[in-house]
Design an enzyme around this catalytic site. Structure first.
Site, mmCIF file in Angstrom:
data_model
loop_
_atom_site.group_PDB
_atom_site.id
_atom_site.type_symbol
_atom_site.label_atom_id
_atom_site.label_comp_id
_atom_site.label_asym_id
_atom_site.label_seq_id
_atom_site.Cartn_x
_atom_site.Cartn_y
_atom_site.Cartn_z
ATOM 1 N N GLY A 230 23.879 -75.059 11.406
ATOM 2 C CA GLY A 230 23.172 -74.997 12.668
ATOM 3 C C GLY A 230 23.510 -76.219 13.487
ATOM 4 O O GLY A 230 24.419 -76.992 13.138
ATOM 5 N N GLY A 231 22.769 -76.415 14.578
ATOM 6 C CA GLY A 231 23.034 -77.563 15.404
ATOM 7 C C GLY A 231 22.808 -78.879 14.695
ATOM 8 O O GLY A 231 23.403 -79.898 15.037
ATOM 9 N N TYR A 232 21.949 -78.863 13.711
ATOM 10 C CA TYR A 232 21.647 -80.077 12.945
ATOM 11 C C TYR A 232 22.809 -80.462 12.047
ATOM 12 O O TYR A 232 23.156 -81.625 11.894
ATOM 13 C CB TYR A 232 20.394 -79.815 12.114
ATOM 14 C CG TYR A 232 19.933 -80.974 11.260
ATOM 15 C CD1 TYR A 232 18.970 -81.856 11.729
ATOM 16 C CD2 TYR A 232 20.459 -81.169 9.993
ATOM 17 C CE1 TYR A 232 18.539 -82.912 10.952
ATOM 18 C CE2 TYR A 232 20.041 -82.228 9.201
ATOM 19 C CZ TYR A 232 19.076 -83.100 9.684
ATOM 20 O OH TYR A 232 18.652 -84.136 8.909
ATOM 21 N N GLY A 233 23.415 -79.471 11.405
ATOM 22 C CA GLY A 233 24.492 -79.730 10.455
ATOM 23 C C GLY A 233 24.600 -78.588 9.463
ATOM 24 O O GLY A 233 24.329 -77.434 9.780
ATOM 25 N N GLY B 95 24.432 -72.322 4.852
ATOM 26 C CA GLY B 95 24.076 -72.151 6.249
ATOM 27 C C GLY B 95 24.535 -73.311 7.098
ATOM 28 O O GLY B 95 25.008 -74.344 6.608
ATOM 29 N N ASP C 170 9.152 -74.401 17.929
ATOM 30 C CA ASP C 170 10.287 -73.512 17.686
ATOM 31 C C ASP C 170 9.892 -72.390 16.728
ATOM 32 O O ASP C 170 10.604 -72.097 15.767
ATOM 33 C CB ASP C 170 11.470 -74.300 17.133
ATOM 34 C CG ASP C 170 12.800 -73.564 17.303
ATOM 35 O OD1 ASP C 170 12.843 -72.622 18.113
ATOM 36 O OD2 ASP C 170 13.774 -73.932 16.622
ATOM 37 N N VAL D 8 23.777 -76.766 5.603
ATOM 38 C CA VAL D 8 22.708 -76.610 4.613
ATOM 39 C C VAL D 8 23.343 -76.211 3.287
ATOM 40 O O VAL D 8 24.185 -75.303 3.244
ATOM 41 C CB VAL D 8 21.678 -75.552 5.043
ATOM 42 C CG1 VAL D 8 20.512 -75.501 4.061
ATOM 43 C CG2 VAL D 8 21.167 -75.844 6.447
ATOM 44 N N LYS E 48 19.520 -80.063 3.886
ATOM 45 C CA LYS E 48 20.073 -80.076 5.236
ATOM 46 C C LYS E 48 20.780 -81.402 5.458
ATOM 47 O O LYS E 48 20.160 -82.467 5.406
ATOM 48 C CB LYS E 48 18.955 -79.891 6.270
ATOM 49 C CG LYS E 48 18.335 -78.511 6.265
ATOM 50 C CD LYS E 48 17.161 -78.420 7.241
ATOM 51 C CE LYS E 48 17.596 -78.624 8.669
ATOM 52 N NZ LYS E 48 16.481 -78.414 9.626
#
Length: 903
Positions: free
Chosen positions: A590-593, A588, A705, A595, A609
């Protein structure tokens, strides 16, 4: 001469440096010491191999930990995995040890003896124990373990892989489910299978008959049903067979009973046995005790002239036996009370009356000596010496005598115990028995005191050896006593606790004088080298025990995180466990980075993550998520396993949740059918997770969230709230809100928070209300420009069945069945998405309302969901991972305000 002595001293000094314990072992033991109370007082200094009681080393590595009956309090942490050379781990009889058995224990590949019995461990048996290919002894009895017995699946280990194990001791726990047929196979070398006093159900697997090495089989006091497999006749070595207090399928007495020629004890009380006992059954040569009461045995009882001369007790109370053929030669205990033979014909008094129980104040008398007048807590032994005995309780399940005042019976038991301890070369002087009584289970219970030999105290090795002899079922009491179990007490006295400190020798002075100043200089140099190495060891240990000493507070990541229990992983470890962060392990983004899926050495799957390099916002979220998740522990909140922040990396390591996100399942991508009952269970689980954050976390936490992509489903479809990167602690409870920059996900965001920038717990309630609407419609919050809240309000008509929402409900919810409680569910969802927070319920009120809806639907709000083995009705439809975030986007101030439609 001086040169020889100098060389000798150099060799000795180097050996002293060489035998100190490995640094990783010290760090691990020091972590255990920090996690436990009542560790031995000798656990001081930086070298466990130099005098730490209960610790044995080989070539500077810790190979044995034996701490039975120490009064330890605390949890067994995953730090145990660093003791890679450990062969024996015995923590038995420490009732203060609790928490789960860590899966990391499965990394100790050299472990041969694992004794965790008579503690307070909870949770399931780790499947990773199946990795212990050298395990001989596995004793988890007398704890609070629950869940199923794990077996291998091809990708995960299980207990069926323990082909060298001879002992499975799992009795007196809370294990449930069926005994897996895969657990047993002909490759196993088991001699003891002890599963008594659990909640196991289903049938006895026929594969049990393949384990022909079995000597003791105990399945009593479970919920087993179905037929007893006929191939148990293969267990020709079994000497104790106890399957009492189960609900097996009614059947005649199995003819194969008579083929078990090694049998000494048979207990089949209350198992629906029927028919006539065959006469050849009593001719089994070693048979001592037979308890078959509370069944439906009938016909004429014939013990036969060739019965075993070892036979001491035949208990057939409450059956349907109509007659008894008198045979000469059997004069021991026979109980026929409650049979027609006694009720109708009068019978013979000695067989038709219960043995009269006599109270006894028996206590082992002195052995031809005058008892000593002892000081303090010491007690005079049978040999009249003062000492601190090791005490416990012996319980015998089927004694063949009723006269509790017969002292000669206890004398034989006392002699057998003493002989057994001496055979095992234990430092035992004598034993004392007292206060024999019968408890409510009709067990004979008595107190046991064991006195040390040669001194007033036992050391820890002696206590561990005694506990082992009494818990491993190898001690054989006299036949009149039958099977037993032992519960030991904590031992509060140990030899050398306050005495016997090593004294320095003057030999060194004499030798030093002989060799002169050169040897002295050499020794000083060696001492300096040793001190330097110890300093480095202490620094390394301190770094591992205090990993945030080098925390970089730059990049808006704030001060040093305040953590509770999260584990610090190295970058190299995570790199290895993700196969160098390979594309195949990428699950996966996302904005974080990114996974990644990883597998720890214990076999545990984790989701890692990995933050994007140079992400300043990520650094702050990284710290927030660590701090929050390290101090929240709830079954409906995803668990943080650990983290990494070295080499400019920021990684969070979570438990891997098997069935992905709620969003994926609602979209049909997981292959899991979510009917109405499952959706209600998901709703209650998620609600309880959020309620925990609001009401029980300290300080309270606002998630900020909540969405279906942040609600994960485990293997039993239990909901877990995830992703705390945007969460905010509510530091000032009286204030009731946090003024902060608006962040969240479009479609779920509280309009009041958006307008005022004042974040409250009711903001999470709004988001959860949107999730509730998703649960019944399977629609995204914003889909083709339509907002789900508005769509439901416009479509609903409270005067019609199901509020006239049939056209908007998810067809997979089960419209062919009665959706009891759906209207109240929709009412609850709409109350959660009221425009102002004051009109919305609290999460505790939401939980109560969902519980009420579940009861209306005929569901138990506190029951677990069904396992997903029965949940998949089709193959996966593109389901990749539980951590993707590609169908929804997060809002951080770059989007126009939501337009809230009027009701």
């Amino acid at each position: 001469m001086n040169r020889r002595v100098t060389v000798y001293l150099l060799v000795v000094s180097l050996q002293i440096l060489a035998i100190t314990a490995d640094n990783h072992d010290y760090v691990a033991l020091n972590a255990l010491k920090e996690a436990w109370e009542n560790t031995p007082p000798s656990w001081v200094g930086s070298d466990p191999c130099a005098g730490w009681e209960g610790i044995r080393c080989t070539n500077s590595r810790v190979t044995s930990i034996t701490l039975a009956s120490m009064g330890l309090i605390g949890q067994l942490s995953g730090d145990i995995q660093s003791l890679s050379e450990l062969q024996t781990l015995d923590l038995s009889y420490n009732k203060g040890l609790t928490g789960p058995v860590p899966p990391a224990i499965g990394t100790l590949k050299k472990l041969s003896n694992l004794s965790l019995n008579s503690n307070s461990f909870i949770g399931s048996i780790p499947a990773s124990i199946g990795n212990l290919s050298n395990l001989y002894w596995l004793d988890l009895a007398d704890n609070k373990l629950s869940g199923k017995i794990p077996v291998s699946t091809g990708t995960t280990p299980g207990l069926d892989m323990l082909v060298k194990a001879k002992h499975f001791h799992f009795g007196r726990n809370q294990l449930s489910g069926e005994i897996p047929s895969q657990l047993f196979n002909s490759k196993l070398a088991l001699i003891h299978v002890l599963f008594e006093n659990n909640n196991l159900n289903g049938s006895i697997p026929s594969t049990l008959g393949l384990v022909q090495t079995l000597e003791v089989l105990r399945l009593d006091r479970n919920l087993l049903s179905g037929p007893v497999p006929s191939n148990l006749n293969n267990l020709t070595r079994v000497n104790e067979l106890d399957m009492s207090n189960n609900s097996f399928e009614s059947s005649d007495v199995p003819p194969w009973f008579s083929t078990l020629q090694s049998l000494t004890t048979l207990n089949m009380e209350q198992t629906q046995l029927q028919g006539k006992l065959p006469v050849d059954f009593f001719s089994i040569p070693q048979l001592q005790t037979t308890v078959l009461r509370n069944n439906q045995l009938n016909g004429t009882l014939d013990i036969g002239p060739s019965h075993s001369n070892q036979l001491q007790l035949v208990d057939l109370q409450n059956n349907r036996i109509t007659d008894f053929t008198q045979r000469a030669g059997y004069d021991n205990e026979l109980i026929l009370v409650g049979n027609p033979f006694c009720l109708e014909s009068g019978g013979i008094a000695k067989y038709c009356t219960l043995p009269q129980q006599s109270n006894s104040s028996y206590s082992t008398p002195p052995a031809n000596c005058v008892p000593s007048s002892c000081i303090s807590d010491q007690i005079s032994s049978p040999n009249c010496s003062c000492a601190y005995p090791y005490t416990g309780t012996l319980s015998f399940r089927a004694p063949s005598f009723s006269d509790l005042g017969n002292s000669s019976i206890y004398t034989s038991l006392q002699g057998a115990l003493t002989q057994s301890f001496h055979t095992h070369q234990l430092p035992v002087d004598s034993v004392s028995l007292s206060n024999p009584t019968k408890n409510l289970d009709d067990y004979l219970v008595m107190s046991l005191k064991i006195f040390p030999s040669g001194q007033a105290y036992f050391n820890r090795t002696g206590i561990s050896g005694i506990g082992f002899v009494l818990s491993n079922q190898t001690f054989k009491p006299p036949p009149t006593f039958g099977p037993f179990f032992f519960i030991g007490s904590n031992y509060g006295y140990f030899a050398g606790v306050s005495e016997g400190k090593p004294k320095s020798s003057n030999n060194g002075i004499a030798i030093g004088a002989a060799v002169g100043g050169s040897a002295l200089v050499l020794l000083l140099v060696l001492a300096g080298v040793y001190a330097f190495s110890q300093k480095k060891r202490a620094e390394r240990a301190n770094k591992q025990n205090h990993p945030f000493a080098s925390w970089d507070g730059s990049k808006n990541s704030g001060g040093v995180p305040q953590l509770k229990g999260a584990r610090c992983f190295s970058f190299d470890e995570l790199k290895k466990w993700t196969n160098n962060f390979s594309e195949a392990n990428n699950i996966g983004s996302g904005g974080y980075g990114m996974v990644y899926r990883g597998t720890l050495p214990s076999g545990q799957l984790v989701a890692i993550k990995r933050a994007q390099q140079g992400s300043t916002q990520g650094g702050h979220e990284f710290k927030t998520e660590i701090e929050l998740l390290s101090r929240v522990h709830h079954k409906n909140v995803v668990g943080l396993v650990g983290f990494c922040f070295e080499q400019a990396e920021q990684m969070l390591v979570y438990e891997f949740i098997a069935n992905g996100t709620l969003r994926e399942s609602l979209l049909g991508k997981s292959g899991i059918r979510l009917d109405w009952s499952r959706r209600l269970r998901i709703a209650i689980g998620a609600a309880k997770g959020i309620q925990y954050l609001h009401d029980l976390a300290d300080p309270p936490i606002i998630h900020r969230d909540i969405k279906s992509n942040n609600i994960l489903l485990d293997e039993r479809l239990n909901a877990k709230v995830a992703d705390f990167g945007l969460s905010k602690p509510l530091g000032d409870v009286d204030k009731g809100h946090v003024t902060t920059q608006v962040k969240g996900t479009m479609g779920y965001m509280d309009p009041e928070y958006y307008m005022t920038q004042q974040l409250t717990e009711k903001s999470d309630v709004y988001s959860f209300g949107v999730v509730l609407l998703e649960l019944v419609t399977a629609r995204s919050p914003i889909e083709k420009g339509k907002y789900i809240v508005r769509e439901v309000r416009q479509a609903m008509d409270r005067t019609k069945d199901l509020y006239n929402l049939q056209g908007i409900l998810d067809p997979a919810i089960g419209l062919g069945t009665e959706l009891r409680g759906l209207e109240k569910f929709v009412d609850l969802a709409l109350s959660c998405v009221e425009e102002t927070g004051l009109k919305r319920p609290t999460m505790s009120e939401v939980v109560k309302e969902i519980e009420s809806i579940m009861e209306l639907a005929g569901l138990n709000p506190n029951a677990e969901s069904a396992p997903t083995s029965a949940s998949y009705e089709s193959s996966s439809k593109g389901f990749d991972h539980p951590y993707s975030n590609n169908s929804l986007f997060s809002y951080s101030g770059a989007y126009p305000p939501l337009k809230i439609e009027p009701k």
